[in-house]
Write a protein that holds these residues in place. Structure first.
Motif, mmCIF file in Angstrom:
data_model
loop_
_atom_site.group_PDB
_atom_site.id
_atom_site.type_symbol
_atom_site.label_atom_id
_atom_site.label_comp_id
_atom_site.label_asym_id
_atom_site.label_seq_id
_atom_site.Cartn_x
_atom_site.Cartn_y
_atom_site.Cartn_z
ATOM 1 N N VAL A 2 -4.996 -3.379 6.728
ATOM 2 C CA VAL A 2 -6.369 -2.900 6.946
ATOM 3 C C VAL A 2 -7.331 -3.976 6.495
ATOM 4 C CG1 VAL A 2 -8.068 -1.164 6.272
ATOM 5 C CG2 VAL A 2 -5.703 -0.509 6.670
ATOM 6 N N ALA A 5 -12.724 -2.918 3.607
ATOM 7 C CA ALA A 5 -12.856 -2.018 2.453
ATOM 8 C C ALA A 5 -14.331 -1.689 2.286
ATOM 9 C CB ALA A 5 -12.349 -2.709 1.189
ATOM 10 N N ARG A 28 -13.077 6.813 11.269
ATOM 11 C CA ARG A 28 -11.746 6.188 11.228
ATOM 12 C C ARG A 28 -10.996 6.260 12.562
ATOM 13 N NH1 ARG A 28 -7.948 5.119 7.676
ATOM 14 N NH2 ARG A 28 -6.707 6.840 8.477
ATOM 15 N N GLU A 32 -10.487 0.994 11.515
ATOM 16 C CA GLU A 32 -9.549 1.178 10.407
ATOM 17 C C GLU A 32 -10.223 0.663 9.130
ATOM 18 O OE1 GLU A 32 -4.903 0.486 9.529
ATOM 19 O OE2 GLU A 32 -5.798 -0.629 11.190
ATOM 20 N N HIS A 34 -10.618 1.306 4.504
ATOM 21 C CA HIS A 34 -10.326 2.016 3.264
ATOM 22 C C HIS A 34 -11.621 2.227 2.491
ATOM 23 C CE1 HIS A 34 -5.776 0.790 2.963
ATOM 24 N NE2 HIS A 34 -6.013 1.717 3.868
ATOM 25 N N ARG A 57 -5.299 11.561 1.028
ATOM 26 C CA ARG A 57 -5.632 10.479 1.978
ATOM 27 C C ARG A 57 -5.287 9.126 1.370
ATOM 28 N NH1 ARG A 57 -9.137 14.356 1.778
ATOM 29 N NH2 ARG A 57 -9.969 15.293 3.671
ATOM 30 N N ASP A 58 -4.374 8.412 2.030
ATOM 31 C CA ASP A 58 -4.004 7.112 1.454
ATOM 32 C C ASP A 58 -5.093 6.059 1.689
ATOM 33 O OD1 ASP A 58 -3.734 6.734 4.128
ATOM 34 O OD2 ASP A 58 -1.641 6.053 4.066
ATOM 35 N N TRP A 59 -6.091 6.400 2.501
ATOM 36 C CA TRP A 59 -7.174 5.435 2.759
ATOM 37 C C TRP A 59 -8.367 5.619 1.823
ATOM 38 C CZ3 TRP A 59 -11.657 7.812 4.641
ATOM 39 C CH2 TRP A 59 -11.481 9.113 5.137
ATOM 40 N N VAL A 60 -8.231 6.557 0.874
ATOM 41 C CA VAL A 60 -9.290 6.735 -0.134
ATOM 42 C C VAL A 60 -8.748 6.337 -1.500
ATOM 43 C CG1 VAL A 60 -10.803 8.402 -1.289
ATOM 44 C CG2 VAL A 60 -10.399 8.614 1.167
ATOM 45 N N LYS A 61 -9.390 5.364 -2.138
ATOM 46 C CA LYS A 61 -8.981 4.914 -3.480
ATOM 47 C C LYS A 61 -10.100 5.268 -4.456
ATOM 48 C CE LYS A 61 -6.147 2.346 -0.977
ATOM 49 N NZ LYS A 61 -4.763 2.744 -0.791
ATOM 50 N N TYR A 87 -8.497 -7.563 1.256
ATOM 51 C CA TYR A 87 -9.329 -7.180 2.403
ATOM 52 C C TYR A 87 -10.129 -8.388 2.888
ATOM 53 C CZ TYR A 87 -8.247 -2.442 0.904
ATOM 54 O OH TYR A 87 -7.592 -1.291 0.546
#
Ligand SMILES: Nc1nc2c(ncn2[C@@H]2O[C@H](COP(=O)(O)OP(=O)(O)O)[C@@H](O)[C@H]2O)c(=O)[nH]1
Ligand SMILES: [Mg+2]
Length: 244
Positions: A2, A5, A28, A32, A34, A57-61, A87
């Motif tokens: 990805v 960011a 999204r 693509e 994060h 959600r693996d795209w939210v940190k 990124y």
């Protein structure tokens, strides 16, 4: 991998977080990306909401500070995380639903030919929609003054909505902990010779939660402005000296 960011600093934003993540769910489908939230010692339910959203959600940190350190310190941590995780494009935006996520696509196109894209209230076509008059006045006057005193070309030097190539953040080293970081980053990016595109946008009025900006924050711009003016003087002297 990805590429993009989006760093989102947040402090006591329990009323905005879920709606923002929902908006990004839609985006999204087209881009693509994060999301990297930096929760800065929020005392409301922001932290719990973020943990729950990130768990699904693996795209939210989520990066979390135990105590409030300021928007500048939070952005710097978010940027360091994004750089360390490879990124290529790194954006920042507010989480109070005043910055339209859709605009990120246009900003991505802008950095095909520039180093940094700044979502700008003062580029032709930009503006503010329903923002309280005293905030409009403060922003306009501040930006005029900063441009004059620091010799900036960017019209919206204090915008908190940007997207840039990672090289910009690799090179510049902002040190502000508070709101002044936006101005500091514009100054450092310009003086480092990066090209900046201003993408017009209409800043929306905040409808949920409340602004964390206080009149007292204006004072913190004074030492920052003095420091940046000194730096500008030094850079001008250097350029002059290299010519004689
Ligand atoms: N991490 C962090 N975020 C903050 C802090 N203060 C404000 N923010 C966030 O920065 C963004 C802009 O702040 P906001 O209160 O809307 O200021 P305004 O837009 O200038 O009125 C929002 O996403 C806030 O949640 C802080 O001390 N720490
Ligand atoms: Mg706001």
């Amino acid at each position: 991998m990805v590429m993009l960011a989006v760093v989102v600093p947040c402090y006591n934003e329990e009323r905005c977080i879920e709606a923002l993540v929902e908006e990004f769910e839609k985006l999204r489908a087209k881009v693509e990306l994060h999301l990297i939230f930096v929760d800065d010692g929020s005392t409301d339910a922001t932290g719990e909401l973020l943990s729950a959203l990130a768990a699904q959600r693996d795209w939210v940190k989520v990066l979390a500070h135990k105590r409030n350190q300021g928007i500048g310190a939070s952005l710097r941590d978010g940027f360091s995380y994004a750089l360390a995780h490879g990124y290529e494009l790194i954006a920042q935006m507010d989480c109070d639903l005043t910055h339209p996520p859709e605009l990120l696509r246009e900003m991505m196109r802008a950095v095909e030919s520039h180093d940094l894209a700044v979502a700008s209230r003062y580029a032709a076509g930009g503006g503010m929609g329903g923002v309280p008059w005293h905030r409009v006045l403060l922003s306009r006057a501040g930006n005029r003054l900063f441009r004059l005193l620091l010799g900036l070309s960017t019209k919206d030097a204090t915008s908190g909505f940007r997207l840039g190539r990672r090289e910009v953040l690799e090179r510049i080293e902002p040190s502000s902990s508070g709101f002044g970081i936006q101005l500091e980053m514009t100054f450092l990016a310009e003086k480092a010779g990066f090209s900046i595109a201003e993408v017009p946008f209409i800043l929306a009025a905040r409808e949920k939660g409340s602004s964390k900006f206080r009149a007292a924050h204006i004072l913190s711009y004074i030492p920052l402005l003095l420091r940046l003016m000194l730096r500008r003087g030094y850079l001008l002297l250097n350029t002059f000296a290299s010519k004689v």
